[in-house]
Design an enzyme around this catalytic site. Structure first.
Site, mmCIF file in Angstrom:
data_model
loop_
_atom_site.group_PDB
_atom_site.id
_atom_site.type_symbol
_atom_site.label_atom_id
_atom_site.label_comp_id
_atom_site.label_asym_id
_atom_site.label_seq_id
_atom_site.Cartn_x
_atom_site.Cartn_y
_atom_site.Cartn_z
ATOM 1 N N GLU A 219 0.848 -1.189 0.000
ATOM 2 C CA GLU A 219 0.000 0.000 0.000
ATOM 3 C C GLU A 219 0.882 1.237 0.000
ATOM 4 O O GLU A 219 1.917 1.255 0.639
ATOM 5 C CB GLU A 219 -0.867 0.039 1.278
ATOM 6 C CG GLU A 219 -1.782 -1.150 1.440
ATOM 7 C CD GLU A 219 -2.347 -1.236 2.859
ATOM 8 O OE1 GLU A 219 -2.199 -0.267 3.634
ATOM 9 O OE2 GLU A 219 -2.931 -2.285 3.181
ATOM 10 N N LYS A 221 2.184 4.733 1.225
ATOM 11 C CA LYS A 221 2.181 5.305 2.571
ATOM 12 C C LYS A 221 2.079 6.824 2.490
ATOM 13 O O LYS A 221 2.965 7.486 1.960
ATOM 14 C CB LYS A 221 3.458 4.903 3.308
ATOM 15 C CG LYS A 221 3.480 5.313 4.751
ATOM 16 C CD LYS A 221 4.719 4.787 5.454
ATOM 17 C CE LYS A 221 4.601 4.944 6.956
ATOM 18 N NZ LYS A 221 4.213 6.284 7.384
ATOM 19 N N ARG A 226 -2.151 9.378 11.604
ATOM 20 C CA ARG A 226 -2.936 8.155 11.757
ATOM 21 C C ARG A 226 -4.256 8.484 12.449
ATOM 22 O O ARG A 226 -4.267 9.115 13.512
ATOM 23 C CB ARG A 226 -2.126 7.174 12.622
ATOM 24 C CG ARG A 226 -2.693 5.790 12.723
ATOM 25 C CD ARG A 226 -2.267 4.974 11.533
ATOM 26 N NE ARG A 226 -2.753 3.610 11.627
ATOM 27 C CZ ARG A 226 -2.051 2.597 12.139
ATOM 28 N NH1 ARG A 226 -0.836 2.801 12.620
ATOM 29 N NH2 ARG A 226 -2.556 1.382 12.163
ATOM 30 N N ARG A 241 -3.464 8.523 16.889
ATOM 31 C CA ARG A 241 -2.659 7.377 17.314
ATOM 32 C C ARG A 241 -2.508 7.332 18.836
ATOM 33 O O ARG A 241 -2.484 6.277 19.439
ATOM 34 C CB ARG A 241 -1.276 7.479 16.656
ATOM 35 C CG ARG A 241 -0.356 6.402 17.092
ATOM 36 C CD ARG A 241 1.000 6.535 16.471
ATOM 37 N NE ARG A 241 1.928 5.784 17.315
ATOM 38 C CZ ARG A 241 3.148 5.451 16.976
ATOM 39 N NH1 ARG A 241 3.624 5.798 15.811
ATOM 40 N NH2 ARG A 241 3.900 4.780 17.801
ATOM 41 N N GLU A 271 -5.286 7.108 7.328
ATOM 42 C CA GLU A 271 -4.331 8.211 7.428
ATOM 43 C C GLU A 271 -5.010 9.493 6.946
ATOM 44 O O GLU A 271 -5.570 9.531 5.851
ATOM 45 C CB GLU A 271 -3.103 7.889 6.562
ATOM 46 C CG GLU A 271 -1.928 8.819 6.746
ATOM 47 C CD GLU A 271 -1.004 8.448 7.904
ATOM 48 O OE1 GLU A 271 -1.272 7.441 8.602
ATOM 49 O OE2 GLU A 271 -0.017 9.182 8.116
ATOM 50 N N PHE A 311 -7.234 2.076 5.411
ATOM 51 C CA PHE A 311 -6.571 0.850 4.960
ATOM 52 C C PHE A 311 -6.926 -0.355 5.814
ATOM 53 O O PHE A 311 -6.450 -1.454 5.568
ATOM 54 C CB PHE A 311 -5.054 1.041 4.896
ATOM 55 C CG PHE A 311 -4.472 1.741 6.094
ATOM 56 C CD1 PHE A 311 -4.367 1.106 7.315
ATOM 57 C CD2 PHE A 311 -4.031 3.056 5.973
ATOM 58 C CE1 PHE A 311 -3.828 1.751 8.408
ATOM 59 C CE2 PHE A 311 -3.493 3.713 7.082
ATOM 60 C CZ PHE A 311 -3.394 3.060 8.299
ATOM 61 N N ARG A 383 3.877 -4.126 17.249
ATOM 62 C CA ARG A 383 4.542 -4.127 15.958
ATOM 63 C C ARG A 383 4.409 -5.512 15.340
ATOM 64 O O ARG A 383 3.871 -5.654 14.263
ATOM 65 C CB ARG A 383 5.997 -3.697 16.099
ATOM 66 C CG ARG A 383 6.064 -2.247 16.556
ATOM 67 C CD ARG A 383 7.373 -1.543 16.309
ATOM 68 N NE ARG A 383 7.381 -0.253 16.995
ATOM 69 C CZ ARG A 383 6.996 0.881 16.432
ATOM 70 N NH1 ARG A 383 6.609 0.902 15.182
ATOM 71 N NH2 ARG A 383 6.999 2.002 17.115
ATOM 72 N N LYS A 389 7.267 -1.096 7.031
ATOM 73 C CA LYS A 389 7.238 0.168 6.294
ATOM 74 C C LYS A 389 8.575 0.394 5.631
ATOM 75 O O LYS A 389 9.624 0.063 6.179
ATOM 76 C CB LYS A 389 6.872 1.331 7.208
ATOM 77 C CG LYS A 389 7.816 1.585 8.340
ATOM 78 C CD LYS A 389 7.363 2.793 9.129
ATOM 79 C CE LYS A 389 7.936 2.742 10.548
ATOM 80 N NZ LYS A 389 7.450 3.820 11.397
#
EC number: 6.5.1.1
Length: 529
Positions: A219, A221, A226, A241, A271, A311, A383, A389
């Site tokens: 995807e 970025k 966020r 976030r 985002e 997303f 994570r 990323k």
DNA sequence: CGTGTCTGCCC
DNA sequence: ATTCTGC
DNA sequence: GCAGAATGGGCAGACACG
């Protein structure tokens, strides 16, 4: 009966003195065992204090930073034996109170409240109180260990407690529920935000293929903010976030979500970013002007319009989806909102496709790409390695013109370097940022010696040096700077190499920086609706 | 009322 | 945010 | 692989101070 704060301080001492993870877990679970179910609130307060205020327990700040704390500490009398011992609840409530005050004179009142606590604390308590307020616990206990301690204390499978923590998002609520012995609730609740899932770094397509099995989702970025959007009962709420409710700051996003909505209720992950009059995404700085704004929102709205691309989805029409695989969630996402609000996705089965996507997308003005495993669950706040990323990075040669003394484990080293480029208009060198990243401990030691050898002047904070040492810097963006006279600053600068082979006259120029800044205005643009 | 400092919160 | 270090 | 330590730029808002 309220528990003395000294018990918590004792626990912290013990935690600090052992490096064993198991031992820490035992210490904490024993500590929790002291609380009866009617003391659940105090246990929750203890948990907040235990992991420290900067560790994400308390997302609302306490409005006490280093400046206020140093003043409070300076007001200290010599150590008196406390007349009435501090209790855990009292410490927490005082901190809450200090943070919630507003209006004229609050700074003095806050300072007084803290001074009072500190004055009544014994030596050990004062040490830990200070660390709590500084947000630096350094006893090696974070959310992960606390969660494991809770599992041991409750004699429950770790996975269950982890799930509860992910969904509740708040450690204090988790502990409170645990002590009351009701920890079965792992369902998401609308309008109670959960910590967004996080990504790890990848530096090459190869690394992506080492960590994820093809097919891999890619995807683009977006360099924005966020946002987690909750929808239900005709209501829309937007969280950042850090779980801050920013709904009032983003009426344009709320409106667009309402228009695109196809479901009764859902929790979406995406985002947010600003676009200019031509619908082109603006630099991150501009986005922040909208996200951070609480006053005169209507006015700002005319100038800067916010957009959002989703997303992921973790809840749809009453059903929690976070444990379902991403490929399934993507299908649900399409059921929940119209296409224009959904971030694009391509499937890669070889490395070349990753490289190609990175180049295409960065040239369009995206920050980079996300690579995700289609089979992966959504792991709130973790994570976990399912999301990677990869960002474009830029590099420049700059010269070190000053350096600051480090603190803590970097005491005695010059560890924060002021970076300058050649000013090809005004002459000399002009700073464009600072960095403390990229060097190993050994290199810091060497660098300290080098810099002291070329010091022009010694200051309280460090040294100003002859512009001699050239370093290669990697960074992600050139920003406009209101603080540096050059007008520009490098975002996320880190040292890649010390270029002993280069002379200061050979470093990049202010014109180079300006060129990069101008090239960042995306030529193709991101499709925004 | 304007400017400076501190804090929180985005990245 | 990004990086390095230590368990 | 996780946790912690050290510290970046910049924006808005709340107060302090003159």
């Amino acid at each position: 009966m309220p528990r003395p704060f000294s018990e918590l301080a004792d626990l912290c001492e013990k935690l600090e003195s052992t490096t064993s993870r198991k031992e820490k877990i035992k210490l904490i679970s024993d500590f929790l065992g002291k609380f009866g179910s009617e003391e659940a609130d105090e246990a929750a307060a203890a948990a907040n204090l235990l992991v420290g205020l900067s560790s994400g327990v308390r997302k609302l700040g306490i409005n006490v930073g280093p400046a206020t704390l140093y003043r409070a500490l300076r007001d200290q009398q010599s150590v008196l034996s406390p007349l009435t011992p501090l209790t855990i609840s009292e410490v927490w409530e005082t901190i809450e109170k200090a943070s919630s005050l507003t209006g004229k004179g609050v700074i003095d009142t806050r300072k007084a409240l803290l001074s009072n606590l500190l004055n009544r604390a014994g030596e050990k308590e004062r040490k830990w109180l200070t660390r709590i307020l500084m947000g630096e616990m350094r006893h090696g206990v974070s959310v992960g260990i606390l969660v494991e301690s809770l599992a041991k204390y409750l004699n429950m499978p770790l996975e269950k407690v982890k799930a509860a923590e992910m969904v509740l998002g708040r450690l204090d609520t988790l502990v409170k529920n645990a002590v009351k012995n009701r920890l079965q609730e792992t369902r998401l609740k609308l309008f109670i935000p959960v910590k967004p899932m996080l990504a790890e770094y990848a530096y090459s397509p190869d690394e992506i293929f080492e960590k994820l099995k093809p097919p891999i989702y890619l995807e683009p970025k977006i360099d924005g903010v966020r946002l987690q959007v909750h929808v239900g009962d005709g209501m829309v709420k937007v969280f950042t976030r850090g779980l801050k409710d920013v709904t009032e700051s983003v009426p344009d996003i709320v409106k667009r979500v309402r228009q695109a909505l196809k479901a009764d209720s859902c929790i979406l992950d995406g985002e947010g970013y600003c676009v200019d009059e031509n619908g082109r995404p603006t630099p991150f700085q501009e986005t922040m002007r909208r996200i951070g704004r609480e006053k005169n929102v209507d006015e700002a709205l005319k100038e800067l319009s916010l957009r959002i691309k989703f997303f992921d989805i973790i809840h749809l029409n009453g059903e929690d989806l976070w444990q379902k695989p991403l490929e399934e969630r993507r299908r649900s996402l399409e059921e929940a909102v119209a296409q224009p609000l959904i971030n694009s996705l391509t499937v890669a089965d070889n490395r070349d496709m990753v490289q190609e996507a990175l180049e295409t997308w960065t040239s369009m003005g995206y920050e980079g790409l996300m690579a995700k495993s289609p089979k992966s669950p959504y792991t709130p706040g973790r994570r976990g390695g399912y999301w990677l990323k990869m960002k474009k990075a830029l590099s420049l040669d700059v010269v070190v013109v000053a350096a600051e003394w480090g603190h803590g484990r970097r005491r005695g080293w010059l560890s924060n370097y002021h970076l300058a480029v050649l000013d090809d208009r005004g002459g000399g060198f002009t700073p464009v940022g600072k960095t403390f990243k990229g060097l190993t401990d050994d290199e810091f030691r060497k660098m300290t010696q080098l810099l002291l050898g070329i010091a022009k002047s010694h200051e309280e904070w460090g040294v100003v040096v002859e512009p001699r040492i050239v370093v290669e810097i990697e960074f992600n963006e050139v920003q406009r700077s209101p603080t540096y006279p050059s007008g520009y600053a490098l975002r996320f600068a880190r040292i890649k190499a010390i270029r002993t082979d280069k002379q200061p006259e050979e470093v990049n120029t202010l014109s180079d920086i300006e060129k990069i800044y101008n090239s960042q205005r995306n030529p193709l643009g991101i499709q925004s609706y």
